[in-house]
Design a protein around this motif. Structure first.
Motif, PDB file in Angstrom:
ATOM      1  N   ALA A 112      60.584  45.034  57.176  1.00  0.00           N
ATOM      2  CA  ALA A 112      59.644  45.904  55.895  1.00  0.00           C
ATOM      3  C   ALA A 112      61.463  46.277  54.853  1.00  0.00           C
ATOM      4  O   ALA A 112      60.870  46.408  53.480  1.00  0.00           O
ATOM      5  CB  ALA A 112      59.198  47.047  56.216  1.00  0.00           C
ATOM      6  N   LYS A 113      62.411  45.868  55.508  1.00  0.00           N
ATOM      7  CA  LYS A 113      63.325  46.612  54.997  1.00  0.00           C
ATOM      8  C   LYS A 113      63.633  45.434  53.491  1.00  0.00           C
ATOM      9  O   LYS A 113      63.652  45.024  52.302  1.00  0.00           O
ATOM     10  CB  LYS A 113      64.535  46.232  55.679  1.00  0.00           C
ATOM     11  N   LYS A 114      63.673  43.330  54.052  1.00  0.00           N
ATOM     12  CA  LYS A 114      63.275  42.851  52.810  1.00  0.00           C
ATOM     13  C   LYS A 114      62.319  43.011  51.544  1.00  0.00           C
ATOM     14  O   LYS A 114      62.652  43.013  50.739  1.00  0.00           O
ATOM     15  CB  LYS A 114      63.459  41.635  53.363  1.00  0.00           C
ATOM     16  N   VAL A 115      61.059  43.283  52.556  1.00  0.00           N
ATOM     17  CA  VAL A 115      60.201  43.487  51.639  1.00  0.00           C
ATOM     18  C   VAL A 115      60.407  44.438  49.981  1.00  0.00           C
ATOM     19  O   VAL A 115      60.111  43.987  49.243  1.00  0.00           O
ATOM     20  CB  VAL A 115      58.745  43.910  52.073  1.00  0.00           C
ATOM     21  N   TRP A 116      61.104  45.267  50.970  1.00  0.00           N
ATOM     22  CA  TRP A 116      61.476  46.526  49.444  1.00  0.00           C
ATOM     23  C   TRP A 116      62.150  46.413  48.695  1.00  0.00           C
ATOM     24  O   TRP A 116      62.482  46.257  47.557  1.00  0.00           O
ATOM     25  CB  TRP A 116      62.247  48.151  50.999  1.00  0.00           C
ATOM     26  N   ARG A 117      63.560  45.329  49.879  1.00  0.00           N
ATOM     27  CA  ARG A 117      64.674  45.024  48.477  1.00  0.00           C
ATOM     28  C   ARG A 117      64.034  44.148  47.095  1.00  0.00           C
ATOM     29  O   ARG A 117      64.601  44.610  46.220  1.00  0.00           O
ATOM     30  CB  ARG A 117      65.677  44.510  49.083  1.00  0.00           C
ATOM     31  N   ALA A 118      63.014  43.439  47.588  1.00  0.00           N
ATOM     32  CA  ALA A 118      62.219  42.254  46.890  1.00  0.00           C
ATOM     33  C   ALA A 118      61.731  43.018  45.544  1.00  0.00           C
ATOM     34  O   ALA A 118      61.341  42.455  44.487  1.00  0.00           O
ATOM     35  CB  ALA A 118      61.385  41.340  47.271  1.00  0.00           C
ATOM     36  N   TRP A 119      61.115  44.041  46.068  1.00  0.00           N
ATOM     37  CA  TRP A 119      60.211  44.831  44.986  1.00  0.00           C
ATOM     38  C   TRP A 119      61.358  46.270  44.565  1.00  0.00           C
ATOM     39  O   TRP A 119      60.395  46.807  43.590  1.00  0.00           O
ATOM     40  CB  TRP A 119      58.919  45.571  45.537  1.00  0.00           C
ATOM     41  N   THR A 120      62.331  45.860  44.687  1.00  0.00           N
ATOM     42  CA  THR A 120      62.905  47.177  44.466  1.00  0.00           C
ATOM     43  C   THR A 120      64.306  47.117  43.850  1.00  0.00           C
ATOM     44  O   THR A 120      64.992  47.516  43.390  1.00  0.00           O
ATOM     45  CB  THR A 120      62.944  49.086  45.039  1.00  0.00           C
ATOM     46  N   THR A 121      64.898  45.939  43.491  1.00  0.00           N
ATOM     47  CA  THR A 121      66.239  45.841  43.267  1.00  0.00           C
ATOM     48  C   THR A 121      65.319  43.968  41.829  1.00  0.00           C
ATOM     49  O   THR A 121      64.925  43.836  41.861  1.00  0.00           O
ATOM     50  CB  THR A 121      66.076  44.710  43.986  1.00  0.00           C
ATOM     51  N   LEU A 133      51.466  51.066  47.261  1.00  0.00           N
ATOM     52  CA  LEU A 133      52.313  49.918  48.329  1.00  0.00           C
ATOM     53  C   LEU A 133      52.570  50.821  49.001  1.00  0.00           C
ATOM     54  O   LEU A 133      53.987  51.912  49.116  1.00  0.00           O
ATOM     55  CB  LEU A 133      53.240  49.009  47.268  1.00  0.00           C
ATOM     56  N   GLU A 134      52.230  50.352  50.238  1.00  0.00           N
ATOM     57  CA  GLU A 134      52.331  50.454  51.478  1.00  0.00           C
ATOM     58  C   GLU A 134      53.077  49.903  52.679  1.00  0.00           C
ATOM     59  O   GLU A 134      52.582  48.304  52.129  1.00  0.00           O
ATOM     60  CB  GLU A 134      51.207  51.896  52.550  1.00  0.00           C
ATOM     61  N   LEU A 135      54.261  49.642  53.078  1.00  0.00           N
ATOM     62  CA  LEU A 135      54.884  48.761  53.667  1.00  0.00           C
ATOM     63  C   LEU A 135      54.840  49.193  55.387  1.00  0.00           C
ATOM     64  O   LEU A 135      54.553  50.161  55.769  1.00  0.00           O
ATOM     65  CB  LEU A 135      56.714  48.743  53.426  1.00  0.00           C
ATOM     66  N   ASP A 136      54.017  48.233  56.160  1.00  0.00           N
ATOM     67  CA  ASP A 136      54.043  49.088  57.596  1.00  0.00           C
ATOM     68  C   ASP A 136      54.741  48.089  58.225  1.00  0.00           C
ATOM     69  O   ASP A 136      54.099  46.391  58.640  1.00  0.00           O
ATOM     70  CB  ASP A 136      52.435  48.866  58.082  1.00  0.00           C
ATOM     71  N   GLU A 137      55.846  47.874  58.923  1.00  0.00           N
ATOM     72  CA  GLU A 137      56.529  46.644  59.535  1.00  0.00           C
ATOM     73  C   GLU A 137      56.001  46.722  60.977  1.00  0.00           C
ATOM     74  O   GLU A 137      55.603  47.350  62.164  1.00  0.00           O
ATOM     75  CB  GLU A 137      57.826  46.732  60.022  1.00  0.00           C
ATOM     76  N   GLU A 138      55.420  44.970  61.267  1.00  0.00           N
ATOM     77  CA  GLU A 138      54.787  44.555  62.135  1.00  0.00           C
ATOM     78  C   GLU A 138      55.045  43.764  63.348  1.00  0.00           C
ATOM     79  O   GLU A 138      56.211  42.962  63.092  1.00  0.00           O
ATOM     80  CB  GLU A 138      53.645  44.020  62.283  1.00  0.00           C
ATOM     81  N   GLY A 139      56.340  44.367  64.102  1.00  0.00           N
ATOM     82  CA  GLY A 139      57.422  43.986  65.086  1.00  0.00           C
ATOM     83  C   GLY A 139      59.129  43.842  63.671  1.00  0.00           C
ATOM     84  O   GLY A 139      59.032  44.113  63.279  1.00  0.00           O
ATOM     85  N   ASP A 140      59.364  42.830  64.555  1.00  0.00           N
ATOM     86  CA  ASP A 140      61.044  42.829  64.142  1.00  0.00           C
ATOM     87  C   ASP A 140      60.812  42.089  62.329  1.00  0.00           C
ATOM     88  O   ASP A 140      61.725  42.272  61.947  1.00  0.00           O
ATOM     89  CB  ASP A 140      61.836  41.744  64.486  1.00  0.00           C
ATOM     90  N   HIS A 141      59.940  40.776  62.017  1.00  0.00           N
ATOM     91  CA  HIS A 141      60.166  39.738  61.244  1.00  0.00           C
ATOM     92  C   HIS A 141      58.968  40.516  60.326  1.00  0.00           C
ATOM     93  O   HIS A 141      58.491  38.667  59.341  1.00  0.00           O
ATOM     94  CB  HIS A 141      60.466  38.328  61.570  1.00  0.00           C
TER      95      HIS A 141
END
Length: 150
Positions: free
Chosen positions: A24-33, A102-110
């Motif tokens: 999720a952290k990587k998806v977030w950065r892609a959407w907010t940077t 936009l909702e992000l829900d992490e499923e496991g580590d990756h």
């Protein structure tokens, strides 16, 4: 990787769900940077500005495959880092912004489940917005698959 589409009958709303092979952290950065967003969201170079906080403004100029340019503006209505973005999009001639969630829900580590929702005024607006959102998710998926930098 597929997109699950949920469009209630008789509704001007849509919901797209996709699971991405990225935390999720990587998806977030892609959407907010701005620099990352411009690379996958069909934005003109240098056109993306983001103040990612409630009330913060954003803008981008989308470039269509035929070279058309469409300036977009709006503000962030709700922000929960790595979890939720509620984005207001200015619509010419309308007093209230269109709202996309936009909702992000992490499923496991990756892996991250992405749910994108929007309610529109008409079926035509919904269909156009849904098509645009599908293109955004396609671009995001490709960007992340190509090894977007942290």
């Amino acid at each position: 990787m597929s997109t699950e589409r949920t469009t209630p009958a008789g509704s001007f709303s849509y919901e797209l769900t996709r699971t991405l092979d990225a935390p999720a952290k990587k998806v977030w950065r892609a959407w907010t940077t701005p620099e990352q967003y411009a690379r996958w969201a069909y934005a003109a170079a240098g056109s993306v500005e983001m103040d990612v906080r409630p009330g913060g403004a954003w803008k981008a100029t989308t470039v269509t495959p035929d070279g058309g340019r469409f300036p977009l503006t709006g503000s962030y209505l709700e922000v929960v880092e790595n979890r939720l973005l509620v984005i207001g999009m200015d619509v010419p001639g309308k007093p209230a912004p269109a709202v996309m969630t936009l909702e992000l829900d992490e499923e496991g580590d990756h892996r991250t489940r992405v749910v994108l929702r929007q309610t529109c005024d008409t079926a035509e607006d919904r269909d156009m917005a849904e098509q645009g959102s599908t293109l955004l998710l396609d671009g995001l998926s490709a960007f992340l698959a190509d090894g977007a930098r942290d």
